[in-house]
Design an enzyme around this catalytic site. Structure first.
Site, PDB file in Angstrom:
ATOM      1  N   ARG A  70       0.889  -1.440   0.451  1.00 54.31           N
ATOM      2  CA  ARG A  70      -0.267  -0.362  -0.109  1.00 54.31           C
ATOM      3  C   ARG A  70       0.735   1.730   0.049  1.00 54.31           C
ATOM      4  O   ARG A  70       0.071   2.586  -0.576  1.00 54.31           O
ATOM      5  CB  ARG A  70      -1.221   0.004   0.822  1.00 54.31           C
ATOM      6  CG  ARG A  70      -2.186   1.249   1.189  1.00 54.31           C
ATOM      7  CD  ARG A  70      -3.446   0.851   1.862  1.00 54.31           C
ATOM      8  NE  ARG A  70      -2.938   1.202   3.781  1.00 54.31           N
ATOM      9  CZ  ARG A  70      -3.333   0.741   4.392  1.00 54.31           C
ATOM     10  NH1 ARG A  70      -4.640   0.235   4.083  1.00 54.31           N
ATOM     11  NH2 ARG A  70      -3.002   1.202   5.910  1.00 54.31           N
ATOM     12  N   LEU A  98      -6.758   5.038   2.814  1.00 55.31           N
ATOM     13  CA  LEU A  98      -5.655   5.736   2.660  1.00 55.31           C
ATOM     14  C   LEU A  98      -4.869   5.647   4.117  1.00 55.31           C
ATOM     15  O   LEU A  98      -5.671   5.642   5.067  1.00 55.31           O
ATOM     16  CB  LEU A  98      -5.287   7.231   2.218  1.00 55.31           C
ATOM     17  CG  LEU A  98      -6.081   7.383   0.802  1.00 55.31           C
ATOM     18  CD1 LEU A  98      -6.880   8.832   1.184  1.00 55.31           C
ATOM     19  CD2 LEU A  98      -5.443   6.725   0.095  1.00 55.31           C
ATOM     20  N   ASN A 112     -13.702  14.073   1.844  1.00 55.67           N
ATOM     21  CA  ASN A 112     -14.346  12.465   1.671  1.00 55.67           C
ATOM     22  C   ASN A 112     -15.843  12.370   1.319  1.00 55.67           C
ATOM     23  O   ASN A 112     -16.043  12.930   2.651  1.00 55.67           O
ATOM     24  CB  ASN A 112     -13.687  10.620   2.444  1.00 55.67           C
ATOM     25  CG  ASN A 112     -14.466  10.236   1.942  1.00 55.67           C
ATOM     26  OD1 ASN A 112     -14.543   9.396   0.410  1.00 55.67           O
ATOM     27  ND2 ASN A 112     -14.514   9.016   2.433  1.00 55.67           N
ATOM     28  N   HIS A 114     -19.330  10.860   2.302  1.00 59.22           N
ATOM     29  CA  HIS A 114     -19.442   9.497   2.802  1.00 59.22           C
ATOM     30  C   HIS A 114     -21.219   8.894   2.941  1.00 59.22           C
ATOM     31  O   HIS A 114     -21.528  10.019   3.508  1.00 59.22           O
ATOM     32  CB  HIS A 114     -18.483   9.300   4.238  1.00 59.22           C
ATOM     33  CG  HIS A 114     -19.199   7.557   5.031  1.00 59.22           C
ATOM     34  ND1 HIS A 114     -18.767   6.374   4.511  1.00 59.22           N
ATOM     35  CD2 HIS A 114     -19.676   6.864   5.981  1.00 59.22           C
ATOM     36  CE1 HIS A 114     -18.935   5.240   5.510  1.00 59.22           C
ATOM     37  NE2 HIS A 114     -19.989   5.513   5.985  1.00 59.22           N
ATOM     38  N   ASP A 150     -13.277   6.609   7.826  1.00 55.30           N
ATOM     39  CA  ASP A 150     -15.017   7.864   8.584  1.00 55.30           C
ATOM     40  C   ASP A 150     -14.641   8.444   9.133  1.00 55.30           C
ATOM     41  O   ASP A 150     -15.162   8.884  10.105  1.00 55.30           O
ATOM     42  CB  ASP A 150     -15.746   6.451   7.962  1.00 55.30           C
ATOM     43  CG  ASP A 150     -16.029   6.297   6.665  1.00 55.30           C
ATOM     44  OD1 ASP A 150     -15.610   6.688   5.612  1.00 55.30           O
ATOM     45  OD2 ASP A 150     -15.809   5.184   6.431  1.00 55.30           O
TER      46      ASP A 150
HETATM   47  C1  GRF Z   1     -20.861   7.405  -3.430  1.00 53.98           C
HETATM   48  O1  GRF Z   1     -22.449   7.227  -3.180  1.00 53.98           O
HETATM   49  C2  GRF Z   1     -20.072   7.763  -2.367  1.00 53.98           C
HETATM   50  O2  GRF Z   1     -20.930   8.124  -0.688  1.00 53.98           O
HETATM   51  C3  GRF Z   1     -19.438   6.456  -1.951  1.00 53.98           C
HETATM   52  O3  GRF Z   1     -18.905   6.013  -2.694  1.00 53.98           O
HETATM   53  C4  GRF Z   1     -20.224   5.788  -3.944  1.00 53.98           C
HETATM   54  C5  GRF Z   1     -19.480   6.210  -5.117  1.00 53.98           C
HETATM   55  O4  GRF Z   1     -20.475   6.569  -5.668  1.00 53.98           O
HETATM   56  N1  GRF Z   1     -18.334   7.068  -0.313  1.00 53.98           N
HETATM   57  P1  GRF Z   1     -20.191   7.970  -6.865  1.00 53.98           P
HETATM   58  O5  GRF Z   1     -18.852   6.995  -7.759  1.00 53.98           O
HETATM   59  O6  GRF Z   1     -19.430   9.079  -7.164  1.00 53.98           O
HETATM   60  O7  GRF Z   1     -21.499   7.543  -8.260  1.00 53.98           O
END
Ligand code: GRF
Length: 194
Positions: A70, A98, A112, A114, A150
Protein backbone atom coordinates in the site's frame (compact mmCIF):
# COMPACT_ATOMS: atom_id res chain seq x y z
CA UNK A 1 -12.52 43.19 -9.40
CA UNK A 2 -10.09 40.57 -8.05
CA UNK A 3 -10.12 37.09 -9.60
CA UNK A 4 -11.07 34.47 -6.96
CA UNK A 5 -8.33 31.89 -6.21
CA UNK A 6 -9.22 28.55 -7.75
CA UNK A 7 -7.35 25.76 -5.97
CA UNK A 8 -5.92 23.06 -8.25
CA UNK A 9 -7.90 20.02 -7.11
CA UNK A 10 -7.87 16.29 -7.90
CA UNK A 11 -10.66 13.74 -7.45
CA UNK A 12 -9.93 10.11 -6.52
CA UNK A 13 -12.46 7.55 -7.75
CA UNK A 14 -12.95 3.80 -8.16
CA UNK A 15 -16.31 3.55 -9.96
CA UNK A 16 -19.17 5.34 -11.67
CA UNK A 17 -18.05 8.81 -10.74
CA UNK A 18 -21.45 10.45 -10.30
CA UNK A 19 -20.10 12.58 -7.43
CA UNK A 20 -17.02 13.37 -9.51
CA UNK A 21 -19.34 14.54 -12.31
CA UNK A 22 -21.22 16.80 -9.88
CA UNK A 23 -17.93 18.33 -8.71
CA UNK A 24 -16.60 18.86 -12.25
CA UNK A 25 -19.91 20.49 -13.25
CA UNK A 26 -19.82 22.79 -10.22
CA UNK A 27 -16.23 23.76 -11.02
CA UNK A 28 -17.24 24.81 -14.53
CA UNK A 29 -18.54 28.02 -12.95
CA UNK A 30 -15.70 30.57 -13.06
CA UNK A 31 -16.21 31.69 -9.47
CA UNK A 32 -16.15 28.16 -7.99
CA UNK A 33 -13.12 27.90 -5.64
CA UNK A 34 -11.84 24.57 -7.01
CA UNK A 35 -10.28 24.01 -10.41
CA UNK A 36 -10.64 20.27 -11.04
CA UNK A 37 -7.48 19.44 -12.96
CA UNK A 38 -7.04 15.72 -12.43
CA UNK A 39 -9.03 12.53 -11.82
CA UNK A 40 -7.24 9.40 -10.63
CA UNK A 41 -8.84 5.96 -10.45
CA UNK A 42 -7.25 2.87 -8.94
CA UNK A 43 -9.25 0.78 -11.44
CA UNK A 44 -8.92 1.08 -15.22
CA UNK A 45 -12.50 -0.14 -15.68
CA UNK A 46 -13.99 2.68 -13.60
CA UNK A 47 -16.64 4.36 -15.78
CA UNK A 48 -15.75 7.68 -14.13
CA UNK A 49 -12.39 7.71 -15.94
CA UNK A 50 -14.10 7.85 -19.34
CA UNK A 51 -16.61 10.39 -18.07
CA UNK A 52 -13.86 12.70 -16.76
CA UNK A 53 -12.06 12.47 -20.10
CA UNK A 54 -15.28 13.37 -21.95
CA UNK A 55 -15.66 16.36 -19.64
CA UNK A 56 -12.17 17.56 -20.54
CA UNK A 57 -10.39 16.65 -17.29
CA UNK A 58 -7.08 14.72 -17.33
CA UNK A 59 -7.95 11.21 -16.15
CA UNK A 60 -5.39 8.56 -15.23
CA UNK A 61 -5.35 5.13 -13.68
CA UNK A 62 -2.90 4.08 -10.98
CA UNK A 63 -3.80 0.46 -10.39
CA UNK A 64 -3.12 -0.55 -6.78
CA UNK A 65 -2.60 -4.14 -7.98
CA UNK A 66 0.58 -3.04 -9.77
CA UNK A 67 2.28 -2.34 -6.42
CA UNK A 68 3.66 -4.71 -3.82
CA UNK A 69 2.53 -2.67 -0.84
CA UNK A 70 0.00 0.00 0.00
CA UNK A 71 2.90 2.33 0.79
CA UNK A 72 4.31 1.90 -2.74
CA UNK A 73 0.87 2.52 -4.29
CA UNK A 74 0.34 5.63 -2.22
CA UNK A 75 3.84 6.95 -3.00
CA UNK A 76 2.93 6.77 -6.70
CA UNK A 77 -0.43 8.46 -6.00
CA UNK A 78 1.34 11.24 -4.13
CA UNK A 79 3.94 11.64 -6.90
CA UNK A 80 1.21 11.94 -9.56
CA UNK A 81 -0.69 14.56 -7.54
CA UNK A 82 2.50 16.59 -7.07
CA UNK A 83 3.55 16.19 -10.72
CA UNK A 84 0.21 17.81 -11.65
CA UNK A 85 0.68 20.58 -9.04
CA UNK A 86 -2.44 19.51 -7.17
CA UNK A 87 -3.09 21.30 -3.86
CA UNK A 88 -6.33 19.69 -2.69
CA UNK A 89 -7.85 16.19 -3.03
CA UNK A 90 -11.49 15.07 -2.92
CA UNK A 91 -12.21 11.34 -2.62
CA UNK A 92 -15.47 10.39 -4.37
CA UNK A 93 -16.18 6.68 -4.18
CA UNK A 94 -12.46 5.87 -3.88
CA UNK A 95 -12.53 2.34 -2.46
CA UNK A 96 -9.03 2.17 -0.97
CA UNK A 97 -8.24 2.95 2.65
CA UNK A 98 -5.49 5.58 2.68
CA UNK A 99 -2.55 4.92 5.01
CA UNK A 100 -1.05 7.24 7.62
CA UNK A 101 1.91 8.40 5.52
CA UNK A 102 -0.33 9.60 2.66
CA UNK A 103 -2.97 11.06 4.96
CA UNK A 104 -0.37 12.99 6.96
CA UNK A 105 1.18 14.44 3.80
CA UNK A 106 -2.24 15.66 2.64
CA UNK A 107 -3.61 16.53 6.07
CA UNK A 108 -6.06 19.42 5.89
CA UNK A 109 -6.18 19.10 2.09
CA UNK A 110 -8.01 15.79 1.79
CA UNK A 111 -11.77 15.23 2.04
CA UNK A 112 -14.20 12.35 1.46
CA UNK A 113 -17.91 11.73 1.00
CA UNK A 114 -19.52 8.90 2.95
CA UNK A 115 -23.08 7.55 2.54
CA UNK A 116 -24.28 7.82 6.14
CA UNK A 117 -24.85 10.40 8.82
CA UNK A 118 -21.48 9.97 10.51
CA UNK A 119 -20.55 9.04 13.19
CA UNK A 120 -23.20 6.40 12.44
CA UNK A 121 -22.26 3.57 10.09
CA UNK A 122 -18.60 3.99 9.27
CA UNK A 123 -17.44 1.50 6.63
CA UNK A 124 -19.60 -0.47 4.19
CA UNK A 125 -23.30 -1.41 3.73
CA UNK A 126 -24.51 1.80 5.33
CA UNK A 127 -28.02 1.75 3.79
CA UNK A 128 -28.74 -1.83 4.87
CA UNK A 129 -27.49 -1.04 8.38
CA UNK A 130 -29.70 2.07 8.64
CA UNK A 131 -32.79 0.05 7.61
CA UNK A 132 -31.97 -2.80 9.99
CA UNK A 133 -31.60 -0.31 12.84
CA UNK A 134 -35.02 1.15 11.87
CA UNK A 135 -33.51 4.61 11.61
CA UNK A 136 -35.97 7.32 10.64
CA UNK A 137 -33.19 9.55 9.36
CA UNK A 138 -30.33 8.68 7.04
CA UNK A 139 -28.08 10.63 4.71
CA UNK A 140 -24.52 11.49 3.75
CA UNK A 141 -21.49 13.27 5.16
CA UNK A 142 -18.50 15.11 3.73
CA UNK A 143 -15.57 14.98 6.13
CA UNK A 144 -11.85 15.65 6.41
CA UNK A 145 -9.78 12.49 6.02
CA UNK A 146 -7.58 11.51 8.95
CA UNK A 147 -5.89 8.24 9.87
CA UNK A 148 -9.14 6.60 11.03
CA UNK A 149 -11.64 5.21 8.51
CA UNK A 150 -14.58 7.67 8.12
CA UNK A 151 -13.53 9.40 11.34
CA UNK A 152 -12.31 12.85 10.33
CA UNK A 153 -13.98 16.09 11.35
CA UNK A 154 -17.35 16.65 9.66
CA UNK A 155 -17.63 19.45 7.09
CA UNK A 156 -21.28 19.06 6.04
CA UNK A 157 -24.18 16.62 6.14
CA UNK A 158 -27.46 16.15 4.33
CA UNK A 159 -30.34 14.05 5.67
CA UNK A 160 -33.55 12.44 4.45
CA UNK A 161 -36.44 10.61 6.08
CA UNK A 162 -36.39 6.83 5.70
CA UNK A 163 -39.81 5.54 4.65
CA UNK A 164 -41.22 2.07 5.46
CA UNK A 165 -41.01 1.25 1.75
CA UNK A 166 -37.27 1.97 1.49
CA UNK A 167 -34.88 -0.84 0.61
CA UNK A 168 -31.06 -0.58 0.66
CA UNK A 169 -31.28 0.04 -3.10
CA UNK A 170 -33.88 2.83 -2.96
CA UNK A 171 -32.01 4.45 -0.07
CA UNK A 172 -28.72 4.27 -1.98
CA UNK A 173 -30.33 6.13 -4.90
CA UNK A 174 -32.00 8.72 -2.69
CA UNK A 175 -28.82 9.36 -0.69
CA UNK A 176 -26.76 9.70 -3.88
CA UNK A 177 -29.10 12.42 -5.10
CA UNK A 178 -28.37 14.29 -1.86
CA UNK A 179 -24.63 13.68 -2.30
CA UNK A 180 -24.61 15.37 -5.70
CA UNK A 181 -25.85 18.61 -4.14
CA UNK A 182 -23.93 18.32 -0.87
CA UNK A 183 -20.45 17.57 -2.21
CA UNK A 184 -19.99 20.69 -4.38
CA UNK A 185 -21.17 22.90 -1.50
CA UNK A 186 -18.94 21.09 1.03
CA UNK A 187 -15.85 21.22 -1.21
CA UNK A 188 -16.32 24.95 -1.67
CA UNK A 189 -16.72 25.35 2.08
CA UNK A 190 -13.63 23.21 2.81
CA UNK A 191 -11.57 25.31 0.42
CA UNK A 192 -12.42 28.48 2.24
CA UNK A 193 -11.13 26.96 5.51
CA UNK A 194 -8.03 25.00 4.59
C1 GRF B 1 -21.07 7.31 -3.10
O1 GRF B 1 -22.32 6.88 -2.63
C2 GRF B 1 -20.17 7.70 -1.97
O2 GRF B 1 -20.84 8.15 -0.85
C3 GRF B 1 -19.46 6.41 -1.65
O3 GRF B 1 -19.32 5.76 -2.89
C4 GRF B 1 -20.33 6.17 -3.78
C5 GRF B 1 -19.65 6.61 -5.05
O4 GRF B 1 -20.55 6.79 -6.11
N1 GRF B 1 -18.24 6.68 -0.95
P1 GRF B 1 -20.08 7.54 -7.42
O5 GRF B 1 -18.88 6.78 -7.98
O6 GRF B 1 -19.74 8.95 -7.06
O7 GRF B 1 -21.25 7.45 -8.36
Amino acid sequence: MSVPKRTPTAILISGTGSNMTALIEAAQKPDYPADIQLVISNLQEAAGLRKADEMGVTAICIDHRDFKTRTDFEAELDAALRAHNIEFVACAGFMRVLGAAFVNKWSGKLINIHPSLLPKYKGLHTHKRAIEAKDVEHGCTVHWVNEGVDEGKIIAQSALIVTPKDTPETLAKRVQTLEHTLYPVALASALTHY
